[in-house]
Enzyme design. Structure first.
Site, PDB file in Angstrom:
ATOM      1  N   ILE B  63       0.837  -1.089   0.009  1.00 14.55           N
ATOM      2  CA  ILE B  63       0.385   0.018   0.656  1.00 14.55           C
ATOM      3  C   ILE B  63       0.665   1.453   0.052  1.00 14.55           C
ATOM      4  CG2 ILE B  63      -2.061  -1.233   0.888  1.00 14.55           C
ATOM      5  CD1 ILE B  63      -0.998   0.073   3.671  1.00 14.55           C
ATOM      6  N   PRO B  64       1.720   1.629  -0.802  1.00 18.88           N
ATOM      7  CA  PRO B  64       2.204   2.886  -1.018  1.00 18.88           C
ATOM      8  C   PRO B  64       0.845   3.784  -0.961  1.00 18.88           C
ATOM      9  CG  PRO B  64       1.685   1.898  -3.441  1.00 18.88           C
ATOM     10  CD  PRO B  64       1.544   1.293  -2.365  1.00 18.88           C
ATOM     11  N   HIS B  65       1.917   4.890  -0.306  1.00 15.25           N
ATOM     12  CA  HIS B  65       0.142   5.658   0.430  1.00 15.25           C
ATOM     13  C   HIS B  65       1.202   7.560   0.064  1.00 15.25           C
ATOM     14  CE1 HIS B  65       0.958   4.076   4.054  1.00 15.25           C
ATOM     15  NE2 HIS B  65       1.113   5.303   4.400  1.00 15.25           N
ATOM     16  N   ALA B  66       0.454   7.908   0.398  1.00 15.43           N
ATOM     17  CA  ALA B  66       1.262   9.585   0.542  1.00 15.43           C
ATOM     18  C   ALA B  66       0.061  10.608   0.901  1.00 15.43           C
ATOM     19  CB  ALA B  66       2.600   9.761  -0.102  1.00 15.43           C
ATOM     20  N   ILE B 100      -2.145   5.016  -2.519  1.00 14.57           N
ATOM     21  CA  ILE B 100      -3.243   5.455  -2.240  1.00 14.57           C
ATOM     22  C   ILE B 100      -2.679   7.110  -2.059  1.00 14.57           C
ATOM     23  CG2 ILE B 100      -4.972   5.781  -0.312  1.00 14.57           C
ATOM     24  CD1 ILE B 100      -4.490   3.586   0.603  1.00 14.57           C
TER      25      ILE B 100
END
Lengths: 514, 150
Positions: B63-66, B100
Site C-alpha cells: 500500500i504505497p501511499h502519501a 493511495i
C-alpha cells in the site's frame, strides 16, 4: 473482557485504520469487547473516559506517539507497532488478555506497576521488527507516562537481553555524548594538564576571559557527566527489567560498580542484579496492609540493599584482588617482548574501557611515565604511547563501522557514532561503551583486536609520549607523529572490519528508537 | 464529491517487479486524469513514506501511499501483479498494490473515504474479489460498492 486501543501511523491514512479493523475483528472473534481510537488524518475519535475506566487492558498499536496518553495511565498496557496489530491481531489480543489477568487494573492511587514485563509473556515468537513495551503505565507517576523501554513481550531470551541492554544504552548515550565532547573541548583548549586543575579552582577563580578557566569548566562538567554513565546504564537496564521499582537498585548498584572500579561491565551486572531482585520481590504476594508501601518503600529498600551487598562483597572484593594480581603480572612482563607487551596492553585497554582491566593497563603506563620523568628514551614512554593509541581505537573503529555499514547499527548507535569520532581522537575510550554495552559479545572482541594491533604497532615503531592523556591534541608531544596516527588508523580499520564481520554473521535487527 | 476510483486508475497486469516502477505506473494514471498535479513531486512524497517503513503487508498486498500537496482529491489507483512485486513484507511479494493518494490539506470528512478503504484492505473477501476481477470496470465497481465511509 473489555479492551480499549489506540492506533496511529506516520501518514495516518492507511495503517491506522487497518490496525483498528484488525483489532476489532480479532477481539470480536475471541469474544471480547473493544473500542479503538484511530488517531489518523481523519481526526481523532476520542474514547469516552468511562469506557477507558471500564477497560481491562489497553492496547497501543502506534508508530507515532499516542496523543493524550495520560488518559490510559494505570491500566495494563500492551504496546505494539501498528504493523503487528495488522498482521497478528489475534496474538495482540491474547497478549492483552494475559496482561489483564496477570495484573488487574490498578484503581488504587499507588500502582503495583512492577510485574508486567515478564508477566505478559506470549508463547508465540512475535516478529522482532516490532518492538513493544508491556509495562503497566504507572498510576501514580506525577508527569503521566513513564519513560519508554524497548522490551518486546514474548521475545526470546536473547532478544530480551539485548533489549534490556539497549534500553540502558539509549538512556546512557546523552551522558556519553555531552560528557565526552565537553572533556574533549577541555583538552583542546587547555591541553592535557587540564586534568590537574581542581574543581574548586573553577568555583573560586573562574575568569571569563581565561581560556584555561573555560577548559577547566568544560573538563569538570564533562567528568561529572561521565560519572553518570555506569549508574544510568545500570539503572535503566534494571528499569527495563522491572519497571520503576528497578530504578533505585539499578542506579545505586551502578554507582557502587563505579566505586569498586568495576567499569561498565560491572554496571551491566548491577543492572541485571538490581532489576531481577526488584522484579522478584515485586512478585511476592503480601498482605493488604503492606501492599500500599511495596512499590515505594519495600521493593526499592530491599532490592537496593541486596544489590549493594552483591556489588561490594561478592563482586568488589574478588575484583580488587584480581586487579592487584593483574598489575603484578604486568609489571613482571616489563622485560619481555615489546611487541607482545604492546598487543597485550591493547587487549586490556579495549576490554572494558574504563573498567578494572583497562585501569590496570593505564595505571601501568602512567606509573612508568612518572618513573621515567628524568630518563629519556626509556621503554616507559613508548608504553604510554601504545596505551593511549590503543585507547583511541575503540571509538574510532566503531564510528568508522557505523559509517561504512549503517544498517548493522541502530539509530541511537549511529548517532553515538558521530560523537565517537571526536571522543576517540581525544583518547576518551568511553565513547565506545554504548556499542559495547548493547552488543558485548561482538563488539568487545572486535575492538580488542583493533587495539591489540595498534598497541603492537606503536611498540614496534617505538613512538614516545610524555603526556598521560590528550589524544590527537597532544600530537606535538609524540615522536614520529605520522606513523603514530597511522598505527591508530590501522587498529581502527581492524576493529571496524571485525565488528562488521561479526555483526553480519547474524544480522541484529535495527531497532528504531522510541 | 469525486469518486475514489475509476477504471482508468486500474492496471491489471503490472509489467514490472520493482516497487518504485509499479508505483510510478499507477501514479501516471492519476496524473493523466488530473488527480495528481505534479507526478515527480507526488512520487517523492510516496517514496519518503515508503522509506520510513516499507508498506508491504502480510497476505500479498502493498500500500504505497502519501499525503501530498500534489493530490487534488482522495484517490485510489489499483494494480495487480501475478508474479508479485516486493514491497518489503515478511511473507513475500505483493500481488495487490493499492496506491493511495491523499490531499495534504484534506479535512477529516474528506479523508473518511480513505479510512474506510484502509479498513476494507484487511478483509479477505474484498481482496479475493479484486484478485479475480476480470477487468478494470469490475475493480472500480467492487471498490465503489465496498468502500463506504461510515
Amino acid at each position: 473482557m473489555k479492551f480499549v486501543a489506540v492506533s496511529s501511523c506516520p501518514t495516518g491514512i492507511a495503517h491506522t485504520y487497518m490496525a483498528a479493523e484488525a483489532l476489532e475483528q480479532a477481539a470480536r472473534a475471541a469474544g471480547h469487547e473493544i473500542v479503538v481510537e484511530t488517531q489518523g488524518s481523519a481526526g481523532l475519535n476520542r474514547i469516552p473516559p468511562e469506557t477507558i475506566a471500564a477497560a481491562d487492558a489497553v492496547i497501543f498499536a502506534a508508530d507515532v506517539e499516542v496523543r493524550e496518553r495520560a488518559r490510559f495511565d494505570g491500566k495494563p498496557l500492551v504496546d505494539v507497532g501498528v504493523k503487528r496489530a495488522i498482521s497478528a491481531a489475534s496474538d495482540v489480543i491474547e497478549e492483552a488478555e494475559r496482561s489483564a489477568v496477570a495484573e488487574p487494573a490498578t484503581v488504587a492511587a499507588v500502582g503495583e506497576s512492577a510485574t508486567a514485563p515478564a508477566a505478559a509473556e506470549s508463547a508465540d515468537g512475535s516478529t522482532r521488527e516490532e518492538t513493544a513495551t508491556t509495562h503497566a503505565a504507572p498510576a501514580d507517576a506525577p508527569g503521566g507516562a513513564s519513560p519508554p523501554t524497548k522490551v518486546t513481550a514474548g521475545a526470546g531470551v536473547g532478544t530480551r537481553i539485548r533489549q534490556w541492554l539497549m534500553t540502558g544504552v539509549s538512556y546512557m548515550i546523552p551522558f556519553v555524548a555531552a560528557g565526552g565532547i565537553l572533556i574533549a573541548l577541555g583538552f583542546m583548549i587547555g591541553g592535557y594538564e587540564i586534568t590537574d586543575t581542581e574543581l574548586s579552582s573553577v568555583v573560586d577563580d573562574f575568569d571569563v576571559l581565561s581560556s584555561t578557566s573555560w577548559a577547566a569548566l568544560f573538563f569538570h562538567v564533562g567528568a561529572a557527566s561521565f560519572d553518570f554513565l555506569v549508574p544510568i546504564l545500570a539503572g535503566f537496564i534494571a528499569f527495563a527489567i522491572a519497571d520503576r521499582p528497578g530504578l533505585a537498585p539499578g542506579i545505586v548498584g551502578g554507582a557502587l560498580a563505579v566505586a569498586v572500579d568495576a567499569g561498565f561491565l560491572g554496571g551491566i551486572v548491577a543492572g541485571f542484579v538490581g532489576g531481577f531482585l526488584a522484579l522478584w520481590i515485586s512478585r511476592i504476594r503480601v498482605g493488604k496492609a503492606l501492599r500500599g508501601v511495596m512499590p515505594v518503600v519495600v521493593i526499592p529498600l530491599v532490592a537496593t540493599a541486596a544489590t549493594g551487598l552483591v556489588m561490594l562483597v561478592l563482586l568488589g572484593g574478588p575484583l580488587s584482588a584480581a586487579a592487584d594480581g593483574l598489575e603484578d603480572w604486568l609489571t613482571g612482563l616489563t622485560g619481555s617482548n615489546r611487541i607482545l607487551l604492546g598487543a597485550l596492553l591493547g587487549l586490556m585497554m579495549a576490554f572494558d574501557m574504563g573498567g578494572p582491566v583497562n585501569k590496570v593497563a593505564y595505571t601501568f603506563a602512567t606509573t612508568g611515565l612518572a618513573g621515567a620523568a628524568t630518563a629519556s628514551g626509556s621503554t616507559s614512554l613508548t608504553i604510554m604511547a601504545a596505551v593511549m593509541a590503543a585507547g583511541m581505537v575503540p571509538p574510532l573503529g566503531l564510528a568508522l563501522a557505523t559509517v561504512v555499514r549503517k544498517r548493522l547499527f541502530t539509530t541511537a548507535e549511529r548517532e553515538n557514532g558521530r560523537a565517537a569520532w571526536l571522543l576517540g581522537a581525544s583518547f576518551i575510550t568511553e565513547g565506545a561503551i554504548p556499542f559495547a554495552a548493547a552488543d558485548p559479545l561482538r563488539v568487545i572482541p572486535s575492538i580488542m583486536a583493533g587495539s591489540a594491533v595498534t598497541g603492537a604497532l606503536v611498540m614496534g615503531i617505538g613512538n614516545e609520549l610524555r603526556a598521560p592523556h590528550g589524544g590527537i591534541w597532544v600530537t606535538g608531544l609524540i615522536s614520529q607523529p605520522l606513523l603514530y596516527l597511522l598505527a591508530v588508523a590501522a587498529g581502527a580499520v581492524v576493529a571496524a572490519g571485525c565488528v562488521m564481520a561479526l555483526k553480519s554473521l547474524r544480522r541484529a535487527p535495527a531497532m528504531a528508537l522510541a | 464529491m469525486t469518486d475514489l476510483i475509476s477504471p482508468d486508475f486500474v492496471e491489471l497486469d503490472l509489467s514490472t517487479d520493482d516497487r518504485h516502477t509499479a508505483t510510478r505506473l499507477l501514479a501516471e494514471r492519476l496524473f493523466k486524469a488530473g488527480r495528481v498535479t505534479d507526478l515527480d513531486g507526488f512520487l517523492a512524497d510516496v517514496r519518503a513514506r515508503e522509506e520510513q517503513m516499507p508498506t508491504g503487508l502480510p497476505g500479498g498486498i502493498g500500500i504505497p501511499h502519501a499525503k501530498s500537496a500534489h493530490v487534488v482529491a482522495p484517490t485510489l489507483a489499483f494494480g495487480r501483479s501475478a508474479a508479485g512485486i516486493d514491497f518489503g513484507a515478511d511473507d513475500g511479494p505483493a500481488h495487490l498494490i493499492f496506491l493511495i493518494a491523499a490531499p495534504a490539506g484534506g479535512d477529516s470528512e474528506h479523508l473518511q473515504v480513505l479510512a474506510a478503504l484502509a479498513r476494507r484492505l484487511i478483509n479477505q473477501e474484498f481482496k479475493d474479489a479484486l484478485l479475480s476481477a476480470p477487468d478494470a470496470a469490475t475493480v472500480a465497481d467492487i471498490v465503489a460498492r465496498e468502500v463506504v465511509p461510515s
